[in-house]
Design an enzyme around this catalytic site. Sequence first.
Site, PDB file in Angstrom:
ATOM      1  CB  ALA A  64       4.232  -8.075 -10.922  1.00 32.27           C
ATOM      2  N   GLY A 109       6.096 -12.495  -8.844  1.00 29.28           N
ATOM      3  CA  GLY A 109       7.025 -12.398  -9.971  1.00 29.28           C
ATOM      4  C   GLY A 109       8.479 -12.546  -9.561  1.00 29.28           C
ATOM      5  CD  GLU A 112       5.327 -15.858 -11.574  1.00 30.96           C
ATOM      6  OE1 GLU A 112       4.836 -16.451 -12.543  1.00 30.96           O
ATOM      7  OE2 GLU A 112       4.900 -14.762 -11.160  1.00 30.96           O
ATOM      8  CD  GLU A 132       1.928 -14.617  -8.266  1.00 29.82           C
ATOM      9  OE1 GLU A 132       1.995 -15.411  -7.311  1.00 29.82           O
ATOM     10  OE2 GLU A 132       2.887 -14.374  -9.018  1.00 29.82           O
TER      11      GLU A 132
HETATM   12  N1  CO8 Z   1       4.497  -3.798  -5.851  1.00 28.82           N
HETATM   13  C1  CO8 Z   1       4.587  -2.496  -5.559  1.00 28.82           C
HETATM   14  N2  CO8 Z   1       5.076  -2.013  -4.394  1.00 28.82           N
HETATM   15  C2  CO8 Z   1       5.507  -2.911  -3.490  1.00 28.82           C
HETATM   16  C3  CO8 Z   1       5.449  -4.299  -3.715  1.00 28.82           C
HETATM   17  C4  CO8 Z   1       4.929  -4.747  -4.966  1.00 28.82           C
HETATM   18  N3  CO8 Z   1       4.860  -6.054  -5.289  1.00 28.82           N
HETATM   19  N4  CO8 Z   1       5.928  -4.939  -2.621  1.00 28.82           N
HETATM   20  C5  CO8 Z   1       6.276  -3.975  -1.750  1.00 28.82           C
HETATM   21  N5  CO8 Z   1       6.035  -2.764  -2.259  1.00 28.82           N
HETATM   22  C6  CO8 Z   1       6.267  -1.446  -1.629  1.00 28.82           C
HETATM   23  C7  CO8 Z   1       5.260  -1.168  -0.533  1.00 28.82           C
HETATM   24  O1  CO8 Z   1       4.069  -0.639  -1.084  1.00 28.82           O
HETATM   25  C8  CO8 Z   1       6.010  -0.158   0.309  1.00 28.82           C
HETATM   26  O2  CO8 Z   1       5.956   1.093  -0.336  1.00 28.82           O
HETATM   27  P1  CO8 Z   1       5.638   2.423   0.584  1.00 28.82           P
HETATM   28  O3  CO8 Z   1       6.829   2.527   1.497  1.00 28.82           O
HETATM   29  O4  CO8 Z   1       5.569   3.499  -0.440  1.00 28.82           O
HETATM   30  O5  CO8 Z   1       4.376   2.130   1.308  1.00 28.82           O
HETATM   31  C9  CO8 Z   1       7.467  -0.640   0.210  1.00 28.82           C
HETATM   32  O6  CO8 Z   1       7.522  -1.492  -0.951  1.00 28.82           O
HETATM   33  C10 CO8 Z   1       7.907  -1.449   1.405  1.00 28.82           C
HETATM   34  O7  CO8 Z   1       6.987  -2.504   1.591  1.00 28.82           O
HETATM   35  P2  CO8 Z   1       6.215  -2.782   2.982  1.00 28.82           P
HETATM   36  O8  CO8 Z   1       6.099  -1.525   3.796  1.00 28.82           O
HETATM   37  O9  CO8 Z   1       4.954  -3.517   2.658  1.00 28.82           O
HETATM   38  O10 CO8 Z   1       7.274  -3.740   3.685  1.00 28.82           O
HETATM   39  P3  CO8 Z   1       6.980  -4.850   4.787  1.00 28.82           P
HETATM   40  O11 CO8 Z   1       8.298  -5.291   5.290  1.00 28.82           O
HETATM   41  O12 CO8 Z   1       5.964  -4.387   5.766  1.00 28.82           O
HETATM   42  O13 CO8 Z   1       6.317  -6.072   3.957  1.00 28.82           O
HETATM   43  C11 CO8 Z   1       6.123  -7.598   2.123  1.00 28.82           C
HETATM   44  C12 CO8 Z   1       7.060  -6.733   2.992  1.00 28.82           C
HETATM   45  C13 CO8 Z   1       5.535  -8.735   2.966  1.00 28.82           C
HETATM   46  C14 CO8 Z   1       6.971  -8.197   1.014  1.00 28.82           C
HETATM   47  C15 CO8 Z   1       4.986  -6.725   1.550  1.00 28.82           C
HETATM   48  O14 CO8 Z   1       5.563  -5.553   0.967  1.00 28.82           O
HETATM   49  C16 CO8 Z   1       4.147  -7.395   0.509  1.00 28.82           C
HETATM   50  O15 CO8 Z   1       3.312  -8.215   0.846  1.00 28.82           O
HETATM   51  N6  CO8 Z   1       4.364  -7.048  -0.771  1.00 28.82           N
HETATM   52  C17 CO8 Z   1       3.578  -7.565  -1.861  1.00 28.82           C
HETATM   53  C18 CO8 Z   1       3.958  -8.992  -2.159  1.00 28.82           C
HETATM   54  C19 CO8 Z   1       3.102  -9.557  -3.259  1.00 28.82           C
HETATM   55  O16 CO8 Z   1       1.904  -9.724  -3.131  1.00 28.82           O
HETATM   56  N7  CO8 Z   1       3.744  -9.878  -4.388  1.00 28.82           N
HETATM   57  C20 CO8 Z   1       3.071 -10.458  -5.525  1.00 28.82           C
HETATM   58  C21 CO8 Z   1       2.650  -9.380  -6.471  1.00 28.82           C
HETATM   59  S1  CO8 Z   1       1.682 -10.055  -7.796  1.00 28.82           S
HETATM   60  C22 CO8 Z   1       2.825 -10.678  -8.862  1.00 28.82           C
HETATM   61  O17 CO8 Z   1       3.993 -10.677  -8.587  1.00 28.82           O
HETATM   62  C23 CO8 Z   1       2.297 -11.194 -10.144  1.00 28.82           C
HETATM   63  C24 CO8 Z   1       3.400 -11.672 -11.075  1.00 28.82           C
HETATM   64  C25 CO8 Z   1       2.831 -12.070 -12.421  1.00 28.82           C
HETATM   65  C26 CO8 Z   1       2.491 -10.862 -13.248  1.00 28.82           C
HETATM   66  C27 CO8 Z   1       2.031 -11.290 -14.601  1.00 28.82           C
HETATM   67  C28 CO8 Z   1       1.994 -10.117 -15.574  1.00 28.82           C
HETATM   68  C29 CO8 Z   1       0.782  -9.299 -15.570  1.00 28.82           C
END
Ligand code: CO8
Length: 258
Positions: A64, A109, A112, A132
């Site tokens: 998400a 997400g 999921e 999460e």
């Molecule tokens: N949301 C928003 N932006 C994101 C997300 C995300 N989930 N994942 C990556 N991005 C963005 C980064 O901020 C970055 O943007 P910018 O270039 O502007 O800084 C761009 O994508 C590239 O990402 P990275 O530079 O971080 O890339 P890396 O290769 O270094 O890392 C990762 C890749 C490991 C995937 C890393 O991006 C990461 O850890 N992302 C987050 C993963 C995460 O925690 N996902 C779970 C989110 S919570 C969720 O999904 C809840 C679902 C249920 C919701 C229920 C409803 C309310």
Amino acid sequence: MENVKIEVRDAIAIITIDRPKVLNALNAQTVAEIGEAFEQVRNDDAVRAVILTGGGEKAFVAGADINELATMNPITGKETAERGQRVFTAIERFPKPVIAAVNGFALGGGCELALACHIRIASDKAQLGLPEVTLGIIPGYGGTQRMARLLGKGKALELICTGDRIPADEAERIGLVNKVVPADQLMAAAEEMARKMASRGPLAIRAAIEAVMIGSDMPQDAGLVLEATLFGLLASTSDMKEGMGTFLEKRQAKFTGK
Ligand code: CO8
């Protein structure tokens, strides 16, 4: 649609979540567009199977959109989860096979979403997980339910409570993905499976999905009633006559979905 693309090729719809700059993170608009894409495909009789994948090289869906999640309050948090759950449940109950082609990160997400699909084929570069708890929340798009049903409570709790990301080969070993293929063969492998399913009787496929997806949430006795009823219903179809005829007459089936 801005963030989701649909391409139809030979009875197969390829739905691509396409926000690669943020690794296809699911903001509210993207979740709504995924729902809209599936509704379009549902009503297209030319489509008999769906492949869901992520745009760009790195991610299926990295979760998400954390920028949106950070602004939630208890009311909007519950509403957002429910909206996503409705879209994901519609995918789980979709009447045509849905194959997730997991081309990179499938986190939160995104994992999921893959879990809501009927089949998961992963690239050898994919990583999956439910991180999460590292953000102080729990999965809210069905992950606590679907992962526990797919893997059992023990493995699901291990993945959910550690928040660990696992590589594709481990995901295959524990049954989280059906199979792993080299990254450059992912779409070909997904299309091959989709084509095979698309060539089968569409009403039989629809009944099979319903029997498995709805039936597995029922007590077994009720699930068996559902199976027998759907089985009986198929006996009224031209597709059944066609299918049996092809075997007896040793020819290729031409199913019409009638
Ligand atoms: N949301 C928003 N932006 C994101 C997300 C995300 N989930 N994942 C990556 N991005 C963005 C980064 O901020 C970055 O943007 P910018 O270039 O502007 O800084 C761009 O994508 C590239 O990402 P990275 O530079 O971080 O890339 P890396 O290769 O270094 O890392 C990762 C890749 C490991 C995937 C890393 O991006 C990461 O850890 N992302 C987050 C993963 C995460 O925690 N996902 C779970 C989110 S919570 C969720 O999904 C809840 C679902 C249920 C919701 C229920 C409803 C309310």
